[in-house]
Design a protein around this motif. Structure first.
Motif, PDB file in Angstrom:
ATOM      1  N   ILE A  92      45.629  74.105  84.222  1.00 55.09           N
ATOM      2  CA  ILE A  92      45.192  74.097  82.825  1.00 55.09           C
ATOM      3  C   ILE A  92      46.338  74.502  81.915  1.00 55.09           C
ATOM      4  N   PHE A  93      47.091  75.532  82.311  1.00 53.03           N
ATOM      5  CA  PHE A  93      48.215  76.017  81.513  1.00 53.03           C
ATOM      6  C   PHE A  93      49.243  74.898  81.319  1.00 53.03           C
ATOM      7  N   TYR A  94      49.496  74.137  82.383  1.00 55.79           N
ATOM      8  CA  TYR A  94      50.456  73.035  82.285  1.00 55.79           C
ATOM      9  C   TYR A  94      49.963  71.992  81.275  1.00 55.79           C
ATOM     10  N   LEU A  95      48.682  71.664  81.328  1.00 52.47           N
ATOM     11  CA  LEU A  95      48.127  70.666  80.414  1.00 52.47           C
ATOM     12  C   LEU A  95      48.157  71.159  78.971  1.00 52.47           C
ATOM     13  N   MET A  96      47.930  72.449  78.775  1.00 56.61           N
ATOM     14  CA  MET A  96      48.019  73.013  77.432  1.00 56.61           C
ATOM     15  C   MET A  96      49.465  72.949  76.925  1.00 56.61           C
ATOM     16  N   GLU A  97      50.416  73.256  77.802  1.00 55.37           N
ATOM     17  CA  GLU A  97      51.826  73.148  77.434  1.00 55.37           C
ATOM     18  C   GLU A  97      52.187  71.713  77.093  1.00 55.37           C
ATOM     19  N   LEU A  98      51.579  70.783  77.804  1.00 53.74           N
ATOM     20  CA  LEU A  98      51.838  69.370  77.574  1.00 53.74           C
ATOM     21  C   LEU A  98      51.352  68.939  76.194  1.00 53.74           C
ATOM     22  N   GLY A  99      50.302  69.599  75.709  1.00 51.48           N
ATOM     23  CA  GLY A  99      49.805  69.279  74.378  1.00 51.48           C
ATOM     24  C   GLY A  99      48.350  68.865  74.330  1.00 51.48           C
ATOM     25  N   ALA A 100      47.622  68.979  75.468  1.00 53.70           N
ATOM     26  CA  ALA A 100      46.193  68.675  75.458  1.00 53.70           C
ATOM     27  C   ALA A 100      45.477  69.643  74.516  1.00 53.70           C
ATOM     28  N   HIS A 101      44.419  69.162  73.881  1.00 55.34           N
ATOM     29  CA  HIS A 101      43.753  69.943  72.833  1.00 55.34           C
ATOM     30  C   HIS A 101      42.557  70.751  73.332  1.00 55.34           C
ATOM     31  N   ALA A 102      42.038  70.389  74.501  1.00 65.16           N
ATOM     32  CA  ALA A 102      40.879  71.105  75.041  1.00 65.16           C
ATOM     33  C   ALA A 102      40.755  70.799  76.527  1.00 65.16           C
ATOM     34  N   PHE A 103      40.023  71.661  77.228  1.00 64.06           N
ATOM     35  CA  PHE A 103      39.809  71.488  78.661  1.00 64.06           C
ATOM     36  C   PHE A 103      38.352  71.822  78.963  1.00 64.06           C
ATOM     37  N   LEU A 104      37.666  70.870  79.580  1.00 66.43           N
ATOM     38  CA  LEU A 104      36.272  71.078  79.965  1.00 66.43           C
ATOM     39  C   LEU A 104      36.084  70.754  81.436  1.00 66.43           C
ATOM     40  N   LEU A 105      35.210  71.497  82.094  1.00 64.97           N
ATOM     41  CA  LEU A 105      34.791  71.128  83.437  1.00 64.97           C
ATOM     42  C   LEU A 105      33.781  69.987  83.334  1.00 64.97           C
ATOM     43  N   LYS A 106      33.742  69.159  84.366  1.00 64.41           N
ATOM     44  CA  LYS A 106      32.837  68.016  84.341  1.00 64.41           C
ATOM     45  C   LYS A 106      31.368  68.418  84.385  1.00 64.41           C
ATOM     46  N   ASN A 107      31.089  69.659  84.768  1.00 65.28           N
ATOM     47  CA  ASN A 107      29.705  70.116  84.761  1.00 65.28           C
ATOM     48  C   ASN A 107      29.368  70.901  83.489  1.00 65.28           C
ATOM     49  N   ALA A 108      30.188  70.720  82.444  1.00 64.77           N
ATOM     50  CA  ALA A 108      29.923  71.395  81.167  1.00 64.77           C
ATOM     51  C   ALA A 108      28.595  70.918  80.587  1.00 64.77           C
ATOM     52  N   GLU A 109      27.961  71.783  79.808  1.00 64.29           N
ATOM     53  CA  GLU A 109      26.713  71.416  79.154  1.00 64.29           C
ATOM     54  C   GLU A 109      26.986  70.379  78.056  1.00 64.29           C
ATOM     55  N   PRO A 110      26.036  69.489  77.787  1.00 62.61           N
ATOM     56  CA  PRO A 110      26.219  68.492  76.725  1.00 62.61           C
ATOM     57  C   PRO A 110      26.595  69.109  75.376  1.00 62.61           C
ATOM     58  N   GLU A 112      28.395  71.698  74.851  1.00 57.38           N
ATOM     59  CA  GLU A 112      29.810  72.075  74.813  1.00 57.38           C
ATOM     60  C   GLU A 112      30.700  70.850  74.628  1.00 57.38           C
ATOM     61  N   VAL A 113      30.310  69.726  75.193  1.00 56.82           N
ATOM     62  CA  VAL A 113      31.077  68.493  74.989  1.00 56.82           C
ATOM     63  C   VAL A 113      31.107  68.147  73.504  1.00 56.82           C
ATOM     64  N   GLN A 114      29.946  68.216  72.866  1.00 54.96           N
ATOM     65  CA  GLN A 114      29.880  67.926  71.434  1.00 54.96           C
ATOM     66  C   GLN A 114      30.692  68.947  70.638  1.00 54.96           C
ATOM     67  N   GLU A 115      30.552  70.220  71.016  1.00 55.94           N
ATOM     68  CA  GLU A 115      31.288  71.289  70.331  1.00 55.94           C
ATOM     69  C   GLU A 115      32.800  71.080  70.448  1.00 55.94           C
ATOM     70  N   ALA A 116      33.259  70.673  71.634  1.00 59.34           N
ATOM     71  CA  ALA A 116      34.693  70.461  71.847  1.00 59.34           C
ATOM     72  C   ALA A 116      35.207  69.305  71.006  1.00 59.34           C
ATOM     73  N   ILE A 117      34.460  68.211  70.939  1.00 64.55           N
ATOM     74  CA  ILE A 117      34.870  67.052  70.142  1.00 64.55           C
ATOM     75  C   ILE A 117      34.996  67.435  68.668  1.00 64.55           C
ATOM     76  N   LEU A 118      34.003  68.142  68.158  1.00 66.11           N
ATOM     77  CA  LEU A 118      34.035  68.548  66.747  1.00 66.11           C
ATOM     78  C   LEU A 118      35.165  69.546  66.497  1.00 66.11           C
ATOM     79  N   ALA A 119      35.388  70.454  67.445  1.00 68.91           N
ATOM     80  CA  ALA A 119      36.410  71.481  67.261  1.00 68.91           C
ATOM     81  C   ALA A 119      37.815  70.888  67.223  1.00 68.91           C
ATOM     82  N   VAL A 120      38.108  69.949  68.117  1.00 63.11           N
ATOM     83  CA  VAL A 120      39.462  69.378  68.111  1.00 63.11           C
ATOM     84  C   VAL A 120      39.698  68.560  66.849  1.00 63.11           C
ATOM     85  N   MET A 121      38.647  68.000  66.284  1.00 62.24           N
ATOM     86  CA  MET A 121      38.782  67.258  65.033  1.00 62.24           C
ATOM     87  C   MET A 121      38.989  68.202  63.847  1.00 62.24           C
TER      88      MET A 121
END
Length: 218
Positions: A92-110, A112-121
């Protein structure tokens, strides 16, 4: 907030289709397109650029890490939310260094997916417990490597810049920071841009990482 275009890159058809149906149900999402690997994703982006990409890491032809690198280098304004089954902090740290804006597990609640999309925007990044733990561990490893209690940066931020950075780390929007400090939203954007230029980082995630590395955030 204007309507959001979201692309989903994942080679698992069932997961991709299910995520597509979910994201289409979000009120702020206007369009969802799908790709089964990084190459397909880049081809879609050439046709029309999205606002947000939900990026799987393990894909054939071109994996998510390579695709993330290419997207960030070619289209730095596109927000990338990484999806993974694994929460290895070093990864995760490497991906953040690379410039990714968020990280979610595939079993995240729906939600949180919506929250992450709105937050990165709105904020240019989404900060959850997984990301915070990875940033803390990355900062600790860097301090150990330096042999110092706090990582020393060659760059010095002004008091105002530090104040704004700490508010960014608290996930306030540029508008909210401006209201709190009695400054215009444009002024806050300018401060953020200057900090990014000073530190040589790609986006707000780089600023947050700097705050953890230097002990401003713990």
């Amino acid at each position: 907030m204007s309507q959001i275009k979201v692309y989903i890159a994942d080679d698992q058809t069932l997961f991709r289709k299910g995520m597509g149906r979910l994201v289409r149900s979000f009120p702020n999402v206007s369009e969802v397109r799908e790709a089964s690997n990084g190459k397909e994703l880049l081809d879609l982006i050439k046709e029309e650029e999205p606002d947000v990409i939900l990026m799987d890491l393990e894909m054939p032809v071109m994996d998510g890490i390579e695709a993330t690198e290419k997207v960030i280098n070619r289209y730095p304004h596109i927000k990338i939310v990484v999806l993974s089954m694994h929460d290895t902090q070093q990864h995760i740290f490497y991906l953040m260094e690379l410039g990714a804006h968020a990280f979610l597990l595939k079993n995240a609640e729906p939600e949180e997916v919506q929250e992450a999309i709105l937050a990165v925007m709105k904020n240019d990044f989404y900060q959850n417990e997984i990301v915070v733990n990875a940033l803390r561990k990355g900062a600790m490893d860097k301090k150990k490597a330096e042999g110092r209690p706090v990582f020393q940066s060659n760059v010095t931020l002004t008091d105002r810049e530090t104040e704004i950075l700490l508010l960014i780390c608290r996930e306030l929007t540029m508008k909210e920071i401006g209201e709190k400090l009695s400054l215009s939203e444009k002024t806050i954007h300018n401060h953020r841009a200057r900090m990014m230029d000073k530190l040589g980082v790609r986006n707000t995630v780089g600023l947050v990482k700097f705050a953890y590395d230097t002990g401003l955030m713990e």
